[in-house]
Design a protein around this motif. Structure first.
Motif, mmCIF file in Angstrom:
data_model
loop_
_atom_site.group_PDB
_atom_site.id
_atom_site.type_symbol
_atom_site.label_atom_id
_atom_site.label_comp_id
_atom_site.label_asym_id
_atom_site.label_seq_id
_atom_site.Cartn_x
_atom_site.Cartn_y
_atom_site.Cartn_z
ATOM 1 N N LEU A 102 -2.431 5.452 -12.510
ATOM 2 C CA LEU A 102 -1.667 6.068 -13.612
ATOM 3 C C LEU A 102 -2.531 6.434 -14.537
ATOM 4 O O LEU A 102 -2.336 7.560 -15.066
ATOM 5 N N ALA A 103 -3.087 5.573 -15.025
ATOM 6 C CA ALA A 103 -4.067 5.694 -16.371
ATOM 7 C C ALA A 103 -5.287 6.500 -16.074
ATOM 8 O O ALA A 103 -5.642 7.366 -16.882
ATOM 9 N N GLY A 104 -5.863 6.279 -14.731
ATOM 10 C CA GLY A 104 -6.821 7.306 -14.320
ATOM 11 C C GLY A 104 -6.199 8.967 -14.409
ATOM 12 O O GLY A 104 -7.181 9.564 -14.806
ATOM 13 N N ALA A 148 -0.337 9.813 -5.168
ATOM 14 C CA ALA A 148 0.239 11.172 -5.149
ATOM 15 C C ALA A 148 0.881 11.562 -6.077
ATOM 16 O O ALA A 148 0.510 12.851 -6.539
ATOM 17 N N PHE A 149 1.692 10.851 -6.686
ATOM 18 C CA PHE A 149 2.351 11.367 -7.921
ATOM 19 C C PHE A 149 1.448 11.533 -9.172
ATOM 20 O O PHE A 149 1.519 12.545 -9.965
ATOM 21 N N ALA A 150 0.477 10.685 -9.453
ATOM 22 C CA ALA A 150 -0.562 10.749 -10.556
ATOM 23 C C ALA A 150 -1.400 11.868 -10.023
ATOM 24 O O ALA A 150 -1.612 12.884 -11.174
ATOM 25 N N GLU A 151 -1.887 12.498 -9.025
ATOM 26 C CA GLU A 151 -2.735 13.676 -8.425
ATOM 27 C C GLU A 151 -1.795 14.937 -8.742
ATOM 28 O O GLU A 151 -2.434 15.824 -9.370
ATOM 29 N N GLN A 209 12.321 7.684 -9.284
ATOM 30 C CA GLN A 209 12.575 8.058 -7.895
ATOM 31 C C GLN A 209 11.400 7.093 -6.940
ATOM 32 O O GLN A 209 11.655 6.678 -5.719
ATOM 33 N N ILE A 210 10.140 7.111 -7.412
ATOM 34 C CA ILE A 210 9.294 6.477 -6.712
ATOM 35 C C ILE A 210 9.359 4.898 -6.845
ATOM 36 O O ILE A 210 8.736 4.287 -5.869
ATOM 37 N N GLN A 212 0.822 -1.114 0.008
ATOM 38 C CA GLN A 212 -0.121 0.065 -0.160
ATOM 39 C C GLN A 212 0.813 1.237 -0.046
ATOM 40 O O GLN A 212 0.572 2.293 -0.519
ATOM 41 N N ALA A 213 1.991 1.175 0.802
ATOM 42 C CA ALA A 213 2.735 2.436 0.790
ATOM 43 C C ALA A 213 3.437 3.139 -0.515
ATOM 44 O O ALA A 213 3.330 3.899 -0.965
ATOM 45 N N PHE A 214 3.569 1.913 -1.353
ATOM 46 C CA PHE A 214 3.952 2.234 -2.801
ATOM 47 C C PHE A 214 2.884 2.848 -3.633
ATOM 48 O O PHE A 214 3.097 3.864 -4.231
ATOM 49 N N LEU A 215 1.555 2.294 -3.432
ATOM 50 C CA LEU A 215 0.524 2.646 -4.387
ATOM 51 C C LEU A 215 0.182 3.960 -3.807
ATOM 52 O O LEU A 215 -0.285 4.746 -4.656
#
Ligand SMILES: Cc1cc2nc3c(=O)[nH]c(=O)nc-3n(C[C@H](O)[C@H](O)[C@H](O)COP(=O)(O)OP(=O)(O)OC[C@H]3O[C@@H](n4cnc5c(N)ncnc54)[C@H](O)[C@@H]3O)c2cc1C
Length: 374
Positions: free
Chosen positions: A69-71, A11-14, A40-41, A3-6
């Motif tokens: 990411l696709a969202g 956050a990166f996507a938003e 980096q992520i 979950q930490a990675f997701l």
């Protein structure tokens, strides 16, 4: 799944992709820094083993990250996952010097990569590729053209599928790692009114391009089978990506419908408006369920051929059907480039071609069901 990675991907996507993506839909190109941030992520090495510097996550995490990411932007998500896939391939089948030479630059986002099967004369009929690989004393010489390749306009590396025997011989096809900045390669961008600059779509022509012996990543007689195995994973994460797009558009339309008033009441108080939104939500739930089943099979290494194809058909069809309906619910506002609707509609059409065109998949599903029948 972690979950930490997701959460970091979310956050990166938003915070990073969404603000940039409206520019991409108007023809702007993602800058190098955004790839490095993805690196980096850990996105570019999410399923790559930790011994190679990757995250070592499972397929479920990869599919989830693709969905998120696709969202935000399908094209950029595809660009990242295609670089990831080449890094993963190298770690699996070329763990030696070749992998060591390139993997850290791939994982950090310093360079991008692509996988090239499609040619001007052949797409679905992969066995008909005409790009030729000719053996020499020191390696191979490649001649041919690849087109409609994600990252084709900027990738440093490509896994190029080429025929080592007679055209049409599936056992003659091999896969080669090619440095696209090498001499004798001419590349071009492919632009269309379906935007997608963030996908970096392009092509390249190879004229007497020399590669060393160790550049042959997959030997003839195994390449065709390897691509068919890999494609079940690709179909499943593309299904997750279509679900991600539909989920985002559904959420955004619902938010707008609560805020925007027409004839003295919110849009979502209008029966027909709400019915269209509910239909999208229902289709999304059904598609998500099928994608989850396919994801489990791919994750555990079971035969996912049927479910992966079904999941992709369902998800692509749901996205192609409901994204235009959701745009309709938004009124003219939905056309603005800061919203996802137009980009996602174009992307859903593209998803209907990549990793198995929908009509071909439907025929395959029919055949698989008939074979398994009583
Ligand atoms: C934006 C984008 C990115 C892409 N990225 C990549 C990439 O990174 N790497 C790569 O190698 N390729 C890539 N492709 C190519 C993609 O894989 C092909 O578009 C796909 O294989 C279909 O081939 P085609 O477009 O040549 O259509 P064709 O094979 O010419 O088919 C045309 C139509 O006929 C139908 N059809 C063809 N044969 C049959 C049949 N036997 N039965 C039923 N229906 C049939 C197809 O479903 C399709 O609707 C990309 C394509 C797009 C649009």
């Amino acid at each position: 799944m972690t979950q930490a990675f997701l959460d970091q991907v979310e956050a990166f996507a938003e915070k990073t992709i969404v603000p940039a993506a409206s520019g991409w839909s108007m023809g702007a190109v993602p800058d190098g820094k955004i790839y490095e941030k993805a690196g980096q992520i850990g996105i570019l090495g999410m399923q790559v083993p930790q011994t190679f510097g990757g995250q070592g996550l499972d397929f479920t995490s990869r599919a989830e990250a693709c969905r998120i990411l696709a969202g935000a932007d399908f094209g950029f998500a595809m660009s990242l996952i295609n670089t990831h896939n080449v890094a993963l391939r190298l770690s699996e089948i070329a763990p030696g010097a070749l992998c060591q030479r390139y993997i850290s630059d791939l994982l950090s986002g310093k360079i991008s990569a692509c996988t090239a099967l499609t040619e001007p004369g052949t797409g679905s009929d992969f066995a008909a590729v005409t790009t030729r690989a000719t053996q020499t004393a020191t390696g191979w010489v490649l001649n041919g053209e690849k087109t409609w390749i994600i990252n084709g306009r900027h990738a440093t590396l490509s896994i190029v599928y080429a025929q080592c025997a007679a055209v049409g011989d599936v056992d003659g096809i091999g896969a080669f790692l090619v440095d696209l900045n090498a001499p004798n390669i001419t590349r071009y961008a492919i632009d269309s009114s379906f935007g997608q600059t963030s996908m970096g779509t392009g092509g390249f022509i190879l004229r007497d391009v020399e590669v060393t012996q160790d550049a042959m990543l997959i030997a003839p007689a195994t390449a065709f089978k390897a691509i068919l195995t890999e494609i079940n994973a690709a179909r499943t994460y593309v299904a997750a990506m279509c679900n991600g797009m539909l989920a985002r558009a559904t959420r955004d339309a619902a938010t707008y419908g609560a805020r925007r008033h027409s004839f003295g009441k919110p849009l979502n108080a209008i029966t027909s408006w709400q019915a269209s939104l509910s239909a999208a939500e229902t289709a999304l739930k059904a598609s998500q369920a099928r994608t989850a089943q396919a994801t489990d099979l791919v994750n555990t290494g079971e035969d996912a051929q049927l479910l992966a194809a079904q999941a992709k058909i369902d998800a692509v069809t749901a996205a192609q059907t409901h994204l235009p309906e959701l745009l309709q619910l938004m009124g003219a506002e939905g056309l603005r480039s800061e919203h996802v609707f137009c980009r996602h509609i174009a992307a859903a059409q593209i998803a209907g071609f990549t990793d198995g065109a929908t009509n071909i998949l439907k025929d395959r599903v029919d055949r698989l069901i008939t074979q398994k029948g009583p």
